[in-house]
Scaffold this motif. Structure first.
Motif, mmCIF file in Angstrom:
data_model
loop_
_atom_site.group_PDB
_atom_site.id
_atom_site.type_symbol
_atom_site.label_atom_id
_atom_site.label_comp_id
_atom_site.label_asym_id
_atom_site.label_seq_id
_atom_site.Cartn_x
_atom_site.Cartn_y
_atom_site.Cartn_z
ATOM 1 N N LYS A 264 0.814 -1.220 0.000
ATOM 2 C CA LYS A 264 0.000 0.000 0.000
ATOM 3 C C LYS A 264 0.846 1.267 0.000
ATOM 4 C CE LYS A 264 -4.135 -1.936 2.037
ATOM 5 N NZ LYS A 264 -5.105 -1.900 3.121
ATOM 6 N N LYS A 265 2.082 1.183 0.474
ATOM 7 C CA LYS A 265 2.964 2.361 0.547
ATOM 8 C C LYS A 265 3.281 2.932 -0.833
ATOM 9 C CE LYS A 265 4.048 2.437 5.020
ATOM 10 N NZ LYS A 265 3.812 3.544 5.901
ATOM 11 N N ILE A 266 3.234 2.104 -1.855
ATOM 12 C CA ILE A 266 3.590 2.595 -3.190
ATOM 13 C C ILE A 266 2.568 3.600 -3.710
ATOM 14 C CG2 ILE A 266 4.807 0.446 -3.736
ATOM 15 C CD1 ILE A 266 2.545 -0.179 -5.752
ATOM 16 N N TYR A 267 1.388 3.636 -3.120
ATOM 17 C CA TYR A 267 0.324 4.533 -3.598
ATOM 18 C C TYR A 267 0.323 5.889 -2.900
ATOM 19 C CZ TYR A 267 -1.159 0.287 -5.846
ATOM 20 O OH TYR A 267 -1.186 -0.852 -6.606
ATOM 21 N N PRO B 191 14.522 -3.994 -19.346
ATOM 22 C CA PRO B 191 15.641 -4.889 -19.016
ATOM 23 C C PRO B 191 16.480 -4.482 -17.804
ATOM 24 C CG PRO B 191 15.786 -4.097 -21.295
ATOM 25 C CD PRO B 191 14.603 -3.462 -20.683
ATOM 26 N N VAL B 192 16.454 -3.208 -17.418
ATOM 27 C CA VAL B 192 17.199 -2.764 -16.228
ATOM 28 C C VAL B 192 16.274 -2.205 -15.160
ATOM 29 C CG1 VAL B 192 19.357 -2.344 -17.460
ATOM 30 C CG2 VAL B 192 17.701 -0.495 -17.226
ATOM 31 N N GLY B 193 14.971 -2.430 -15.299
ATOM 32 C CA GLY B 193 13.982 -1.853 -14.396
ATOM 33 C C GLY B 193 13.598 -0.469 -14.894
ATOM 34 N N HIS B 194 12.764 0.237 -14.115
ATOM 35 C CA HIS B 194 12.295 1.563 -14.541
ATOM 36 C C HIS B 194 11.692 2.265 -13.335
ATOM 37 C CE1 HIS B 194 11.058 4.508 -17.484
ATOM 38 N NE2 HIS B 194 9.768 4.349 -17.236
ATOM 39 N N TYR B 195 11.994 3.571 -13.198
ATOM 40 C CA TYR B 195 11.442 4.386 -12.114
ATOM 41 C C TYR B 195 10.220 5.158 -12.586
ATOM 42 C CZ TYR B 195 15.688 3.866 -9.251
ATOM 43 O OH TYR B 195 16.722 3.378 -8.486
ATOM 44 N N LEU B 196 9.207 5.250 -11.704
ATOM 45 C CA LEU B 196 8.008 6.049 -11.944
ATOM 46 C C LEU B 196 7.645 6.763 -10.641
ATOM 47 C CD1 LEU B 196 7.486 2.972 -13.362
ATOM 48 C CD2 LEU B 196 5.730 4.330 -14.436
ATOM 49 N N VAL B 197 6.864 7.845 -10.736
ATOM 50 C CA VAL B 197 6.451 8.620 -9.555
ATOM 51 C C VAL B 197 4.936 8.650 -9.467
ATOM 52 C CG1 VAL B 197 6.489 10.883 -8.427
ATOM 53 C CG2 VAL B 197 8.422 10.171 -9.791
ATOM 54 N N ARG B 198 4.436 8.519 -8.254
ATOM 55 C CA ARG B 198 2.990 8.587 -7.998
ATOM 56 C C ARG B 198 2.557 10.052 -7.880
ATOM 57 N NH1 ARG B 198 -1.259 5.179 -8.763
ATOM 58 N NH2 ARG B 198 -2.866 5.566 -7.234
ATOM 59 N N ASN C 277 -1.307 12.335 -8.058
ATOM 60 C CA ASN C 277 -2.757 12.421 -8.284
ATOM 61 C C ASN C 277 -3.378 11.084 -8.708
ATOM 62 O OD1 ASN C 277 -2.865 15.076 -7.571
ATOM 63 N ND2 ASN C 277 -3.095 15.862 -9.641
ATOM 64 N N LYS C 278 -3.020 10.035 -7.982
ATOM 65 C CA LYS C 278 -3.565 8.691 -8.215
ATOM 66 C C LYS C 278 -3.208 8.114 -9.580
ATOM 67 C CE LYS C 278 -7.260 9.380 -4.927
ATOM 68 N NZ LYS C 278 -8.655 9.326 -4.630
ATOM 69 N N MET C 279 -2.127 8.637 -10.150
ATOM 70 C CA MET C 279 -1.619 8.147 -11.439
ATOM 71 C C MET C 279 -0.113 7.932 -11.283
ATOM 72 S SD MET C 279 -4.204 8.403 -13.804
ATOM 73 C CE MET C 279 -3.537 8.774 -15.386
ATOM 74 N N TYR D 197 1.310 10.038 -18.193
ATOM 75 C CA TYR D 197 0.708 9.412 -17.014
ATOM 76 C C TYR D 197 0.018 8.115 -17.389
ATOM 77 C CZ TYR D 197 1.511 13.639 -14.318
ATOM 78 O OH TYR D 197 2.112 14.681 -13.671
ATOM 79 N N ARG D 198 0.095 7.158 -16.493
ATOM 80 C CA ARG D 198 -0.602 5.882 -16.673
ATOM 81 C C ARG D 198 -1.323 5.532 -15.381
ATOM 82 N NH1 ARG D 198 2.327 1.688 -18.895
ATOM 83 N NH2 ARG D 198 3.878 2.961 -19.894
ATOM 84 N N LYS D 199 -2.375 4.739 -15.510
ATOM 85 C CA LYS D 199 -3.174 4.355 -14.345
ATOM 86 C C LYS D 199 -2.501 3.269 -13.523
ATOM 87 C CE LYS D 199 -7.641 5.664 -16.210
ATOM 88 N NZ LYS D 199 -8.989 5.251 -16.545
ATOM 89 N N ARG D 200 -1.820 2.351 -14.191
ATOM 90 C CA ARG D 200 -1.216 1.205 -13.497
ATOM 91 C C ARG D 200 0.284 1.148 -13.758
ATOM 92 N NH1 ARG D 200 -6.148 -0.973 -15.326
ATOM 93 N NH2 ARG D 200 -7.436 -1.672 -13.588
ATOM 94 N N LEU D 201 0.985 0.576 -12.804
ATOM 95 C CA LEU D 201 2.414 0.350 -13.010
ATOM 96 C C LEU D 201 2.596 -0.648 -14.144
ATOM 97 C CD1 LEU D 201 3.862 -0.025 -9.392
ATOM 98 C CD2 LEU D 201 4.355 1.792 -11.037
ATOM 99 N N PRO D 202 3.608 -0.454 -14.986
ATOM 100 C CA PRO D 202 3.829 -1.373 -16.104
ATOM 101 C C PRO D 202 4.665 -2.596 -15.722
ATOM 102 C CG PRO D 202 5.335 0.460 -16.266
ATOM 103 C CD PRO D 202 4.452 0.727 -15.076
ATOM 104 N N GLY D 203 4.798 -2.854 -14.437
ATOM 105 C CA GLY D 203 5.577 -3.998 -13.975
ATOM 106 C C GLY D 203 5.424 -4.181 -12.486
ATOM 107 N N ARG D 204 6.148 -5.157 -11.951
ATOM 108 C CA ARG D 204 6.080 -5.479 -10.526
ATOM 109 C C ARG D 204 6.953 -4.508 -9.738
ATOM 110 N NH1 ARG D 204 9.387 -8.260 -7.296
ATOM 111 N NH2 ARG D 204 10.644 -8.996 -9.029
ATOM 112 N N PRO D 205 6.371 -3.812 -8.731
ATOM 113 C CA PRO D 205 7.182 -2.908 -7.918
ATOM 114 C C PRO D 205 8.184 -3.676 -7.077
ATOM 115 C CG PRO D 205 4.991 -3.133 -6.970
ATOM 116 C CD PRO D 205 4.986 -3.885 -8.274
#
Length: 136
Positions: free
Chosen positions: A70-73, A88-95, A97-99, A121-129
């Motif tokens: 839940k912390k990722i949100y 292939p090397v992972g990827h960083y994204l930032v939360r 406004n619920k996106m 912006y995307r609604k869901r993460l494109p991979g496993r956190p």
């Protein structure tokens, strides 16, 4: 909604996420970085946390276990997704406004050409956190 920040280097997603939370441009954020990190091919969690702290943003990092999911949100959380065929090397994204602000949202469509990178912006993460940086 804040403008997304597009990464300008193949391994620049962490810098773009830093720029986003610092409310700076990508180029200004590079100028602020420790010289050893400016053009590095990797931005490790501990280095990212350290640089954010040095620049006035307090974050703590955690490996994402089921009880921490839940912390990722949390607003302004920075997530590193696990390596995959697409990332292939992972990827960083930032939360935000619920996106999720993705610094290279069209990675696969651009055929991994950084010169064609776009952010958005995307609604869901494109991979496993895998890791999360949580603002204190």
């Amino acid at each position: 909604m804040k403008n997304s920040v597009t990464q300008e280097f193949d391994y620049g997603c962490a810098i773009a996420c830093m720029a986003f939370v610092l409310e700076n441009s990508y180029s200004r954020t590079i100028e602020l970085l420790n010289p050893n990190q400016q053009f590095s091919e990797r931005f490790y969690i501990k280095d990212l946390t350290s640089e954010l702290s040095r620049l006035g943003k307090s974050y703590s990092s955690r490996y994402v276990k089921p009880h921490l999911r839940k912390k990722i949100y949390q607003e302004a959380a920075i997530v590193l997704i696990a390596r995959s065929k697409t990332y292939p090397v992972g990827h960083y994204l930032v939360r935000h406004n619920k996106m999720w602000m993705d610094p290279w949202i069209n990675m696969k469509k651009s055929n991994y050409q950084i010169s064609e990178a776009e952010s958005g912006y995307r609604k869901r993460l494109p991979g496993r956190p895998m890791y999360v940086l949580i603002p204190d």
